[in-house]
Write an enzyme that holds these catalytic residues in place. Structure first.
Site, PDB file in Angstrom:
ATOM      1  N   GLU A   1      -6.777  16.003 -10.515  1.00  0.00           N
ATOM      2  CA  GLU A   1      -7.727  16.454 -11.750  1.00  0.00           C
ATOM      3  C   GLU A   1      -9.047  16.455 -11.203  1.00  0.00           C
ATOM      4  OE1 GLU A   1      -5.402  14.537 -15.121  1.00  0.00           O
ATOM      5  OE2 GLU A   1      -7.463  14.508 -15.906  1.00  0.00           O
TER       6      GLU A   1
ATOM      7  N   ARG B   1      -6.223  20.517 -13.567  1.00  0.00           N
ATOM      8  CA  ARG B   1      -4.915  19.621 -14.151  1.00  0.00           C
ATOM      9  C   ARG B   1      -5.433  19.175 -15.592  1.00  0.00           C
ATOM     10  NH1 ARG B   1      -1.044  15.577 -10.766  1.00  0.00           N
ATOM     11  NH2 ARG B   1       0.040  14.674 -12.666  1.00  0.00           N
TER      12      ARG B   1
ATOM     13  N   GLU C   1       5.729  18.404 -25.322  1.00  0.00           N
ATOM     14  CA  GLU C   1       5.050  18.555 -23.653  1.00  0.00           C
ATOM     15  C   GLU C   1       5.601  20.122 -23.430  1.00  0.00           C
ATOM     16  OE1 GLU C   1       2.619  16.590 -22.803  1.00  0.00           O
ATOM     17  OE2 GLU C   1       3.217  14.845 -22.748  1.00  0.00           O
TER      18      GLU C   1
ATOM     19  N   LYS D   1       4.132  23.049 -14.163  1.00  0.00           N
ATOM     20  CA  LYS D   1       3.412  21.829 -13.434  1.00  0.00           C
ATOM     21  C   LYS D   1       3.194  22.007 -12.068  1.00  0.00           C
ATOM     22  CE  LYS D   1       2.667  16.990 -14.267  1.00  0.00           C
ATOM     23  NZ  LYS D   1       2.692  15.980 -14.804  1.00  0.00           N
TER      24      LYS D   1
ATOM     25  N   ASN E   1      -3.630  18.011 -20.459  1.00  0.00           N
ATOM     26  CA  ASN E   1      -4.110  16.966 -21.480  1.00  0.00           C
ATOM     27  C   ASN E   1      -4.483  17.605 -22.849  1.00  0.00           C
ATOM     28  OD1 ASN E   1      -5.714  13.855 -20.591  1.00  0.00           O
ATOM     29  ND2 ASN E   1      -3.907  14.733 -19.807  1.00  0.00           N
TER      30      ASN E   1
ATOM     31  N   LYS F   1       1.089  11.239 -11.274  1.00  0.00           N
ATOM     32  CA  LYS F   1       0.418  10.277 -12.188  1.00  0.00           C
ATOM     33  C   LYS F   1       1.464   9.133 -12.331  1.00  0.00           C
ATOM     34  CE  LYS F   1      -3.020  12.886 -14.416  1.00  0.00           C
ATOM     35  NZ  LYS F   1      -3.486  13.630 -15.795  1.00  0.00           N
TER      36      LYS F   1
ATOM     37  N   HIS G   1      -3.734   9.913 -27.282  1.00  0.00           N
ATOM     38  CA  HIS G   1      -4.030   8.748 -26.613  1.00  0.00           C
ATOM     39  C   HIS G   1      -4.727   7.670 -27.461  1.00  0.00           C
ATOM     40  CE1 HIS G   1      -3.520  10.148 -22.363  1.00  0.00           C
ATOM     41  NE2 HIS G   1      -2.175  10.370 -22.832  1.00  0.00           N
TER      42      HIS G   1
ATOM     43  N   ARG H   1       0.917  -1.124   0.150  1.00  0.00           N
ATOM     44  CA  ARG H   1      -0.076   0.018  -0.035  1.00  0.00           C
ATOM     45  C   ARG H   1       0.795   1.143   0.025  1.00  0.00           C
ATOM     46  NH1 ARG H   1      -3.355  -2.933   3.710  1.00  0.00           N
ATOM     47  NH2 ARG H   1      -5.074  -3.910   2.469  1.00  0.00           N
TER      48      ARG H   1
ATOM     49  N   HIS I   1      -4.076  15.453 -25.728  1.00  0.00           N
ATOM     50  CA  HIS I   1      -4.025  14.013 -25.306  1.00  0.00           C
ATOM     51  C   HIS I   1      -4.915  13.125 -25.601  1.00  0.00           C
ATOM     52  CE1 HIS I   1      -0.527  15.883 -23.531  1.00  0.00           C
ATOM     53  NE2 HIS I   1      -0.132  14.796 -22.653  1.00  0.00           N
TER      54      HIS I   1
ATOM     55  N   HIS J   1       5.380   8.986 -27.569  1.00  0.00           N
ATOM     56  CA  HIS J   1       4.037   9.757 -26.886  1.00  0.00           C
ATOM     57  C   HIS J   1       4.097  11.333 -27.302  1.00  0.00           C
ATOM     58  CE1 HIS J   1       1.256  10.766 -23.997  1.00  0.00           C
ATOM     59  NE2 HIS J   1       2.003  11.705 -23.255  1.00  0.00           N
TER      60      HIS J   1
HETATM   61  P1  NAD Z   1      10.409   6.610 -22.839  1.00  0.00           P
HETATM   62  O1  NAD Z   1      10.129   6.397 -21.261  1.00  0.00           O
HETATM   63  O2  NAD Z   1      10.006   5.348 -23.593  1.00  0.00           O
HETATM   64  O3  NAD Z   1      11.807   6.819 -23.177  1.00  0.00           O
HETATM   65  C1  NAD Z   1      12.065   7.118 -24.558  1.00  0.00           C
HETATM   66  C2  NAD Z   1      13.360   6.358 -25.093  1.00  0.00           C
HETATM   67  O4  NAD Z   1      14.478   6.853 -24.562  1.00  0.00           O
HETATM   68  C3  NAD Z   1      13.389   4.823 -24.572  1.00  0.00           C
HETATM   69  O5  NAD Z   1      13.954   4.002 -25.477  1.00  0.00           O
HETATM   70  C4  NAD Z   1      14.443   5.017 -23.415  1.00  0.00           C
HETATM   71  O6  NAD Z   1      14.942   3.649 -23.068  1.00  0.00           O
HETATM   72  C5  NAD Z   1      15.393   6.027 -23.951  1.00  0.00           C
HETATM   73  N1  NAD Z   1      16.148   6.830 -22.839  1.00  0.00           N
HETATM   74  C6  NAD Z   1      15.782   6.933 -21.662  1.00  0.00           C
HETATM   75  N2  NAD Z   1      16.619   8.223 -21.353  1.00  0.00           N
HETATM   76  C7  NAD Z   1      17.574   7.925 -21.952  1.00  0.00           C
HETATM   77  C8  NAD Z   1      18.992   8.684 -21.891  1.00  0.00           C
HETATM   78  N3  NAD Z   1      19.366   9.697 -21.199  1.00  0.00           N
HETATM   79  N4  NAD Z   1      19.881   8.409 -23.042  1.00  0.00           N
HETATM   80  C9  NAD Z   1      19.303   7.439 -23.980  1.00  0.00           C
HETATM   81  N5  NAD Z   1      18.271   6.990 -24.131  1.00  0.00           N
HETATM   82  C10 NAD Z   1      17.205   7.326 -23.158  1.00  0.00           C
HETATM   83  O7  NAD Z   1       9.425   7.763 -23.266  1.00  0.00           O
HETATM   84  P2  NAD Z   1       9.239   9.073 -22.645  1.00  0.00           P
HETATM   85  O8  NAD Z   1       8.926  10.058 -23.814  1.00  0.00           O
HETATM   86  O9  NAD Z   1      10.383   9.432 -21.685  1.00  0.00           O
HETATM   87  O10 NAD Z   1       7.909   9.141 -21.795  1.00  0.00           O
HETATM   88  C11 NAD Z   1       6.614   8.713 -22.437  1.00  0.00           C
HETATM   89  C12 NAD Z   1       5.795   8.062 -21.241  1.00  0.00           C
HETATM   90  O11 NAD Z   1       5.585   8.736 -20.390  1.00  0.00           O
HETATM   91  C13 NAD Z   1       4.413   7.637 -21.879  1.00  0.00           C
HETATM   92  O12 NAD Z   1       4.095   6.417 -21.552  1.00  0.00           O
HETATM   93  C14 NAD Z   1       3.492   8.750 -21.343  1.00  0.00           C
HETATM   94  O13 NAD Z   1       1.995   8.041 -21.107  1.00  0.00           O
HETATM   95  C15 NAD Z   1       3.968   8.936 -19.959  1.00  0.00           C
HETATM   96  N6  NAD Z   1       3.765  10.170 -19.534  1.00  0.00           N
HETATM   97  C16 NAD Z   1       3.472  10.206 -18.300  1.00  0.00           C
HETATM   98  C17 NAD Z   1       3.102  11.476 -17.421  1.00  0.00           C
HETATM   99  C18 NAD Z   1       2.797  11.468 -16.374  1.00  0.00           C
HETATM  100  O14 NAD Z   1       2.171  12.609 -15.513  1.00  0.00           O
HETATM  101  N7  NAD Z   1       2.886  10.534 -15.323  1.00  0.00           N
HETATM  102  C19 NAD Z   1       3.190  12.520 -18.242  1.00  0.00           C
HETATM  103  C20 NAD Z   1       3.646  12.597 -19.627  1.00  0.00           C
HETATM  104  C21 NAD Z   1       3.845  11.441 -20.266  1.00  0.00           C
HETATM  105  N1  GLY Z   2       0.809  14.907 -18.245  1.00  0.00           N
HETATM  106  C1  GLY Z   2      -0.537  15.339 -17.593  1.00  0.00           C
HETATM  107  C2  GLY Z   2      -0.588  15.236 -16.043  1.00  0.00           C
HETATM  108  O1  GLY Z   2       0.279  14.965 -15.206  1.00  0.00           O
HETATM  109  O2  GLY Z   2      -1.954  15.539 -15.654  1.00  0.00           O
END
Ligand code: NAD
Ligand code: GLY
Length: 371
Positions: free
Chosen positions: A236, A243, A184, A226, A247, A142, A254, A120, A250, A267
């Site tokens: 949200e 919040r 973003e 943010k 999006n 998130k 999505h 938990r 998005h 993404h």
């Molecule tokens: P990712 O995590 O897939 O990373 C992108 C690529 O870069 C991957 O191949 C990874 O292995 C590589 N990589 C990472 N760091 C590296 C580095 N320093 N050097 C070389 N390669 C590296 O993608 P992303 O764009 O970081 O994240 C996308 C994800 O984040 C999606 O799933 C999206 O839904 C999520 N997201 C979440 C939130 C949230 O609020 N939680 C907000 C925006 C996006």
């Molecule tokens: N990236 C959307 C959120 O954090 O709410």
């Protein structure tokens, strides 16, 4: 080093986001947030060889277990979240274990969700290594995984103890990933800061060349935005936006990601296309002027981001997956649309005819054609 404090709300403790070069060389940054003597370092097969030893080196005296996930959005699954839980249980980790998420948004979201669920709630530290994760995914709590029926359908709000954004990690990032992160960053300008948007227009070349001052400013400004949004509406819940404004684009993005099995677009690329679609619909509704639409198209183009959905997307696929959007209320879709650059609004009363026109224009055979 810049420190931005996230104050999510009365129920949730505030925490710092550290931003700067060389933070993974300084044990004093990470160590105070790993207090139970045990850490679970979660990364992936690409990022671990680059930075895992560095992080381990900061944790002297701590028992450190490791899980490396396969790389890719298609691996942001319940099965991989369960692998982390299994490793925690097999190593008899207590709730005082700190899960350290080292990687991009995929690792951060999956590891964060495992930390939220294990006993938990175990400790969580986010060490984002992509631009996208440093400006958005690692900040604000998130966490979650994808489902075949929709993006991020399973998850929890779970805040980390701190976020450590070492800008040096971005040196090894693929240029396509850097561009995806810029989508973003541009979002923050579009939804709440016209001045920042204008600065991004001026500085896009510097950002693409990874000039450190420009990148540091973009990351800091994004995290400040943010922080302000999360402070006002952590979970949200605010009816008129809050919040949900983060999006922008998005709902379209999505839908593309899920319909194409999380493999066709990054993404951030999907967000860029989705943002152009939201701008197009905003213009059709008379909310956004043609001049603003042109500026949005121009900056996305200069950032090297795609302008159209993949050819496999159809109007029917968009609508099917958009209906699963988490912003829907009472079965009615809500979309984030733009009034002008710097001002966004959540709309349940969007023009349905306009939406169909936008979907037709952006899918194969429409005005733009596919990519
Ligand atoms: P990712 O995590 O897939 O990373 C992108 C690529 O870069 C991957 O191949 C990874 O292995 C590589 N990589 C990472 N760091 C590296 C580095 N320093 N050097 C070389 N390669 C590296 O993608 P992303 O764009 O970081 O994240 C996308 C994800 O984040 C999606 O799933 C999206 O839904 C999520 N997201 C979440 C939130 C949230 O609020 N939680 C907000 C925006 C996006
Ligand atoms: N990236 C959307 C959120 O954090 O709410």
């Amino acid at each position: 080093m810049q420190t931005i404090t996230i104050k999510p709300g009365v129920q949730t403790r505030a925490y710092p986001v550290f931003i700067g070069a060389g933070l993974l060389r300084d044990a004093q940054v990470l160590q105070p947030f790993v207090d139970g003597g045990t850490a679970m370092l979660v990364s992936n097969e690409t990022v671990a060889p680059l930075f895992a030893d560095k992080v381990r080196g900061l944790l002297g005296g701590c028992r450190v277990y490791t899980v490396n996930l396969p790389d890719g959005e298609e691996h942001k699954t319940l099965d991989n979240m369960a692998r982390i839980i299994d490793a925690l249980a097999e190593n008899r980790c207590g709730r005082d274990t700190t899960v350290i998420a080292l990687g991009g948004g995929v690792v951060g979201d999956v590891a964060g969700f495992a930390a939220a669920c294990y006993q938990r709630g175990a400790g969580l530290v986010q060490i984002p290594t992509t631009l996208l994760a440093q400006v958005d995914a690692a900040v604000g709590g998130k966490t979650g995984v994808n489902h075949a029926a929709g993006k991020n359908l399973i998850g929890a709000f779970y805040q980390p103890r701190c976020v450590i954004a070492d800008t040096d990690t971005l040196h090894s990032l693929d240029q396509r990933e850097l561009r995806a992160g810029l989508a973003e960053v541009i979002k923050y300008g579009l939804i709440r800061d016209a001045g920042f948007f204008a600065w991004l227009e001026e500085n896009m070349e510097k950002l693409l060349r990874r000039e450190s001052d420009a990148l540091a400013r973009a990351i800091e400004q994004s995290c400040r935005h943010k922080a302000a949004v999360v402070a006002a509406d952590e979970k949200e819940n605010t009816a008129d936006g809050g919040r949900a404004l983060l999006n922008l684009g998005h709902t379209f993005a999505h839908a593309m990601e899920a319909a194409l099995d999380y493999r066709a677009l990054l993404h951030g690329e999907a967000v860029a296309v989705g943002t152009l679609m939201a701008a197009d619909l905003s213009r059709r509704m008379g909310w956004l002027g043609g001049g603003d639409v042109a500026r949005i198209e121009k900056i996305m183009g200069e950032a090297g981001l795609p302008a159209s959905p993949p050819a496999a997307m159809t109007v029917e696929k968009f609508l099917r997956f958009m209906q699963m959007d988490k912003k829907s209320r009472g079965g009615k879709m809500r979309l984030v649309l733009l009034k002008e650059i710097g001002r966004a609004q959540v709309a349940a009363d969007y023009d349905a005819g306009g939406l169909h026109a936008t979907l037709r224009a952006f899918t194969s055979g429409g005005r733009r054609g596919g990519v």
